[in-house]
Design an enzyme around this catalytic site. Structure first.
Site, mmCIF file in Angstrom:
data_model
loop_
_atom_site.group_PDB
_atom_site.id
_atom_site.type_symbol
_atom_site.label_atom_id
_atom_site.label_comp_id
_atom_site.label_asym_id
_atom_site.label_seq_id
_atom_site.Cartn_x
_atom_site.Cartn_y
_atom_site.Cartn_z
ATOM 1 N N ASP A 8 0.711 -1.295 -0.128
ATOM 2 C CA ASP A 8 0.078 -0.178 -0.042
ATOM 3 C C ASP A 8 0.716 1.174 0.062
ATOM 4 O O ASP A 8 0.534 2.219 0.709
ATOM 5 C CB ASP A 8 -1.037 0.215 1.264
ATOM 6 C CG ASP A 8 -2.200 -1.085 1.113
ATOM 7 O OD1 ASP A 8 -3.122 -0.915 0.316
ATOM 8 O OD2 ASP A 8 -1.701 -2.164 1.563
ATOM 9 N N HIS A 10 1.131 3.340 -2.843
ATOM 10 C CA HIS A 10 -0.225 4.166 -3.389
ATOM 11 C C HIS A 10 0.495 5.386 -4.075
ATOM 12 O O HIS A 10 0.038 6.592 -3.941
ATOM 13 C CB HIS A 10 -1.128 4.770 -2.427
ATOM 14 C CG HIS A 10 -2.033 3.834 -2.096
ATOM 15 N ND1 HIS A 10 -3.043 3.732 -2.598
ATOM 16 C CD2 HIS A 10 -2.057 2.915 -0.962
ATOM 17 C CE1 HIS A 10 -4.128 2.848 -1.991
ATOM 18 N NE2 HIS A 10 -3.533 2.083 -1.072
ATOM 19 N N ASP A 49 -1.101 -2.435 -4.198
ATOM 20 C CA ASP A 49 -1.432 -1.134 -4.274
ATOM 21 C C ASP A 49 0.015 -0.332 -4.323
ATOM 22 O O ASP A 49 0.279 0.445 -3.411
ATOM 23 C CB ASP A 49 -2.321 -0.466 -3.203
ATOM 24 C CG ASP A 49 -3.795 -1.117 -3.156
ATOM 25 O OD1 ASP A 49 -4.058 -1.310 -4.441
ATOM 26 O OD2 ASP A 49 -4.520 -0.474 -2.241
ATOM 27 N N ASN A 84 -6.089 -3.707 -5.239
ATOM 28 C CA ASN A 84 -7.313 -3.312 -6.024
ATOM 29 C C ASN A 84 -7.249 -2.168 -6.542
ATOM 30 O O ASN A 84 -7.874 -1.584 -7.417
ATOM 31 C CB ASN A 84 -8.522 -3.196 -4.790
ATOM 32 C CG ASN A 84 -8.117 -2.203 -3.778
ATOM 33 O OD1 ASN A 84 -7.092 -2.334 -3.216
ATOM 34 N ND2 ASN A 84 -9.036 -1.397 -3.336
ATOM 35 N N HIS A 85 -5.978 -1.200 -6.223
ATOM 36 C CA HIS A 85 -5.849 0.104 -6.962
ATOM 37 C C HIS A 85 -5.161 0.186 -8.287
ATOM 38 O O HIS A 85 -5.287 0.583 -9.204
ATOM 39 C CB HIS A 85 -5.063 1.071 -5.920
ATOM 40 C CG HIS A 85 -6.291 1.743 -5.076
ATOM 41 N ND1 HIS A 85 -6.448 3.044 -5.299
ATOM 42 C CD2 HIS A 85 -6.676 1.309 -3.923
ATOM 43 C CE1 HIS A 85 -7.386 3.525 -4.196
ATOM 44 N NE2 HIS A 85 -7.531 2.361 -3.235
ATOM 45 N N HIS A 158 -3.849 -9.581 -1.267
ATOM 46 C CA HIS A 158 -4.187 -7.993 -1.225
ATOM 47 C C HIS A 158 -5.865 -8.140 -1.028
ATOM 48 O O HIS A 158 -6.488 -8.131 -1.979
ATOM 49 C CB HIS A 158 -3.700 -7.119 -2.391
ATOM 50 C CG HIS A 158 -4.211 -5.887 -2.193
ATOM 51 N ND1 HIS A 158 -3.195 -4.946 -1.759
ATOM 52 C CD2 HIS A 158 -5.270 -5.144 -2.389
ATOM 53 C CE1 HIS A 158 -3.718 -3.745 -1.481
ATOM 54 N NE2 HIS A 158 -5.210 -3.869 -1.904
ATOM 55 N N HIS A 187 -3.652 -4.295 1.813
ATOM 56 C CA HIS A 187 -5.016 -3.804 1.760
ATOM 57 C C HIS A 187 -5.409 -3.039 2.894
ATOM 58 O O HIS A 187 -6.005 -1.802 2.686
ATOM 59 C CB HIS A 187 -6.055 -4.782 1.428
ATOM 60 C CG HIS A 187 -7.568 -4.436 0.834
ATOM 61 N ND1 HIS A 187 -7.538 -3.428 -0.099
ATOM 62 C CD2 HIS A 187 -8.729 -4.507 1.550
ATOM 63 C CE1 HIS A 187 -8.984 -3.001 -0.131
ATOM 64 N NE2 HIS A 187 -9.354 -3.813 0.714
#
Ligand SMILES: [Mn+2]
Length: 381
Positions: A8, A10, A49, A84-85, A158, A187
Site C-alpha cells: 500500500d 499508493h 497497491d 485493488n488500486h 491483497h 489492503h
C-alpha cells in the site's frame, strides 16, 4: 532467512489535489527502499497497491523504477502482486507492475502463481473482488497444494478479511489456508500482526497517511514495513518505521476560544520543519461559520499546507411551522434522522443534517467541505 514485507505505497496519489502530498508518497517510498537495502534481507515482498491507479502518472512509474533498480543492484529480488488500486479489471489486462519484469520484479499472477527461492515458496494471487471470491478460494487451495513440499511457505494476498474489516471484506478468515508460515497481506492500511494457523498473518499497512482516519493508527503504531525472519519455527517480525515527511494535526477547538487556540497551534507549527496538514473541528453553540472559516484561513493559511475545517454546532434550530399553531414544530433534523435510521450510521446523519443547515444558510463553501470530508472518510483502504 529474512525478507522485507511492504504494501500500500499508493504512488501517484495526490491527496487534496496537492502536488506536495504526491511528493510525500514518493519520498516515503524512496525511504522504504533505502531502509530495505540497509537491512540486507534475502528478498522483498510488495503486497499490492504499489500505485494509486492502474494507469499511474509517469513520475510514479519512474519512482518505482528507480527503487526497484536499486533493489536489483543490491541483489534483493522483489515479489509483487496487484492490489485493488493497481489491478486492471479487464480480462487478460496487465497491471503496471509488469513494466519492471526486466528490472527484477517478479509478478505473482494467475499465470505465475508462485516462485521458489532457496526452498522458500512464495505464492499468491492479485486482488479479487468479493464477486469472484469462490474462484479465489479455489485458487488458494491449489496454491496451498503446490506449496506442500517446501520447507518455508509464504502466501501473498491483497484482500480484506472479515476478522479485521467486518463490513468490507472479500474473504473470510476461515477461507484462508492455514498451512503457511507467513501470510504477507496488503489492503488494510493499519498495521496488523496476528497468530494464524502454523504461523503469522500480517498487514504492514500503508506507508503514508492515505486517509485522515489513519492518523490515530500512525501515532500508535507508526508507518513503514516489516522485516521478517522465517528461519525459526515461528516467524519473527520487526517493525521498521519510516519518517513521514509532514505532520497531520487533528484539533478540536471551541469557537469561543478560537483566536487563543489558533495562536497556540501556530506556535507549535513554528517548531516543525515542513508545513503540516491541519484538520480542525470547531465546536460550540452559535457561531458564524463564514467568519470562523475566514479566521482559520487568515491565521493558518501561511503556516499550514492545507487547513481542513469541520464544524460541529451543538444545536441546529428548527424553523417554527407557521401552519401548525400550538403544536410541536416540524423538526427537519429529527425527520432526517428518522428516515436515515436504516443506514444506522451517525456519519450519514451528520452529513445530511450538516448539509441541510449549511445549504439553507447559503454557506456553499462549508457544505462542500462537509461533503468532501464525508467521502474522504468513507473510502478507506
Ligand atoms: Mn490500499
Amino acid at each position: 532467512m529474512q525478507f522485507a514485507h511492504l504494501a500500500d505505497t499508493h504512488m501517484g496519489y495526490r491527496q487534496y489535489g496537492l502536488t506536495e502530498r504526491e511528493t510525500d508518497f514518493f519520498e516515503v517510498f524512496d525511504q522504504a527502499i533505502e531502509e530495505i537495502i540497509s537491512e540486507r534481507p534475502d528478498f522483498a515482498i510488495h503486497s499490492g497497491d504499489l500505485f494509486e491507479y492502474s494507469r499511474p502518472p509517469t513520475r510514479a512509474l519512474l519512482t518505482a523504477q528507480h527503487g526497484i533498480l536499486k533493489l536489483k543492484e543490491a541483489k534483493i529480488p522483489i515479489y509483487a502482486i496487484a492490489g485493488n488500486h493497481d489491478v486492471v479489471m479487464r480480462k487478460n489486462a496487465l497491471p503496471p507492475q509488469i513494466l519492471y519484469k526486466d528490472f527484477g520484479l517478479k509478478l505473482i499472477s494467475p499465470n505465475n502463481p508462485f516462485y521458489v527461492i532457496d526452498d522458500v515458496f512464495i505464492g499468491g494471487s492479485p486482488y479479487t473482488s468479493k464477486y469472484h471470491s469462490k474462484a479465489l478460494i479455489e485458487r488458494l487451495e491449489s496454491i496451498e497444494k503446490s506449496s506442500q513440499n517446501y520447507e518455508k511457505r509464504i502466501l501473498v494476498l491483497h484482500q480484506g478479511i472479515d476478522r479485521y474489516i467486518p463490513y468490507e471484506y472479500e474473504l473470510k478468515i476461515g477461507d484462508v489456508p492455514q498451512s503457511f508460515n507467513y501470510c504477507a497481506f496488503g489492503h488494510i492500511h493499519e498495521r496488523v500482526v496476528d497468530d494464524f494457523g502454523a504461523g503469522k498473518l500480517a498487514y504492514p499497512g500503508s506507508t503514508e497517511i492515505w486517509r485522515s482516519n489513519e492518523v490515530e493508527g500512525y501515532k500508535k503504531n507508526g508507518k513503514g514495513f516489516y522485516l521478517v525472519d522465517i528461519s525459526g519455527d515461528i516467524p519473527e517480525i520487526e517493525n521498521i518505521n519510516l519518517k513521514l515527511p509532514r505532520e497531520f494535526i487533528k484539533k478540536t477547538i471551541l469557537a469561543s476560544k478560537l483566536q487563543e487556540e489558533l495562536s497556540r497551534i501556530n506556535q507549535y507549527i513554528s517548531s516543525l520543519q515542513e508545513k503540516p496538514i491541519l484538520m480542525v473541528t470547531v465546536e460550540g453553540g452559535n457561531f458564524n461559520r463564514s467568519e470562523v472559516y475566514e479566521t482559520l484561513n487568515q491565521t493558518l493559511s501561511d503556516s499550514c499546507l492545507t487547513v481542513r475545517p469541520n464544524y460541529h454546532p451543538t444545536t441546529i434550530e428548527s424553523e417554527p411551522n407557521p401552519f401548525e399553531n400550538g403544536k410541536e414544530a416540524l423538526n427537519i433534523k429529527k425527520m432526517i434522522e428518522h428516515n436515515l435510521k436504516d443506514f444506522n450510521s451517525e456519519k450519514v446523519n451528520q452529513l445530511a443534517t450538516g448539509l441541510l443547515k449549511e445549504l439553507s444558510d447559503g454557506d456553499f463553501k462549508t457544505a462542500q467541505t462537509i461533503a468532501q470530508n464525508f467521502y474522504e472518510d468513507l473510502y478507506d483502504h
